[in-house]
Design a protein around this motif. Sequence first.
Motif, PDB file in Angstrom:
ATOM      1  N   SER A  39       0.857  -1.189   0.000  1.00  0.00           N
ATOM      2  CA  SER A  39       0.000   0.000   0.000  1.00  0.00           C
ATOM      3  C   SER A  39       0.887   1.231   0.000  1.00  0.00           C
ATOM      4  N   LYS A  82      -1.885  12.067   9.781  1.00  0.00           N
ATOM      5  CA  LYS A  82      -2.263  11.672   8.414  1.00  0.00           C
ATOM      6  C   LYS A  82      -1.705  10.293   8.076  1.00  0.00           C
ATOM      7  N   ASN A 124      -3.325   7.491  10.176  1.00  0.00           N
ATOM      8  CA  ASN A 124      -4.684   7.197   9.698  1.00  0.00           C
ATOM      9  C   ASN A 124      -4.661   6.400   8.396  1.00  0.00           C
ATOM     10  N   LEU A 125      -3.800   6.806   7.460  1.00  0.00           N
ATOM     11  CA  LEU A 125      -3.688   6.079   6.192  1.00  0.00           C
ATOM     12  C   LEU A 125      -3.192   4.651   6.420  1.00  0.00           C
ATOM     13  N   ALA A 171      -3.494   2.815   9.212  1.00  0.00           N
ATOM     14  CA  ALA A 171      -4.550   2.044   9.875  1.00  0.00           C
ATOM     15  C   ALA A 171      -5.620   1.624   8.872  1.00  0.00           C
ATOM     16  N   LYS A 172      -5.974   2.520   7.978  1.00  0.00           N
ATOM     17  CA  LYS A 172      -6.972   2.201   6.950  1.00  0.00           C
ATOM     18  C   LYS A 172      -6.456   1.102   6.019  1.00  0.00           C
ATOM     19  N   ALA A 173      -5.193   1.196   5.633  1.00  0.00           N
ATOM     20  CA  ALA A 173      -4.608   0.205   4.719  1.00  0.00           C
ATOM     21  C   ALA A 173      -4.587  -1.195   5.336  1.00  0.00           C
ATOM     22  N   SER A 207      -6.460  -2.397   7.594  1.00  0.00           N
ATOM     23  CA  SER A 207      -7.791  -2.908   7.931  1.00  0.00           C
ATOM     24  C   SER A 207      -8.506  -3.504   6.713  1.00  0.00           C
ATOM     25  N   GLN A 208      -7.902  -3.388   5.549  1.00  0.00           N
ATOM     26  CA  GLN A 208      -8.507  -3.917   4.328  1.00  0.00           C
ATOM     27  C   GLN A 208      -8.508  -5.446   4.333  1.00  0.00           C
ATOM     28  N   ARG A 218      -4.882  -7.437   3.397  1.00  0.00           N
ATOM     29  CA  ARG A 218      -3.965  -6.688   4.258  1.00  0.00           C
ATOM     30  C   ARG A 218      -2.571  -6.617   3.634  1.00  0.00           C
ATOM     31  N   CYS A 252       0.980  -1.383  13.271  1.00  0.00           N
ATOM     32  CA  CYS A 252       0.267  -2.031  12.164  1.00  0.00           C
ATOM     33  C   CYS A 252       0.728  -3.466  11.915  1.00  0.00           C
TER      34      CYS A 252
END
Length: 180
Positions: free
Chosen positions: A9, A26, A29-30, A32-34, A36-37, A40, A73
Amino acid sequence: MEDIELKISLLQTEPTFKDINLAAGKIQNLAAKAVSQKKRPNILVAPRIFSTQHINTSFDPTVELLKNTAARCRTTVISFDVFNKVYAADPNGNIIASCTKSCEAKDETMVFSVDGVCCGIAPISNLKFPEAIKQSAALGAKVLFVLGAWPKSKEIYWKLLNIVRAIENQFFIVALNQFE
């Protein structure tokens, strides 16, 4: 070329010029979002996060943020600091590779392994120097992560040099640029 199975990612964001906490937020957050997909990633790549204009030259918070993000992460994270040194941190938050702009330092580790795949790192202007990129190939890299800060006016050179270096060395290149 052989099959490579990495999930990567790219955390694309603009650098923050005044607010270090905002910049760190920023990226966190990016990241954590990545992770959580459903698919992974096992590697996160971030551009330069902070501007050199507002960093004390004796301390750069980028490396600590990189290590903390990797540990939080539980994945490998690659980024570069305000001094144009690229780092890779493992899922435990340990720095496993680093490379300066010229990669001339003999004690630097430019390659590392993620899930059995040998990866290399290269900062900014090393694309201009084929011998600097060939070092990673000679050390067995199958994937090279190139982090840049090339100006928008030279975007064509950025793209072309990445393509040429991939062909010359017969490896994949994952390139992330922060246009200035």
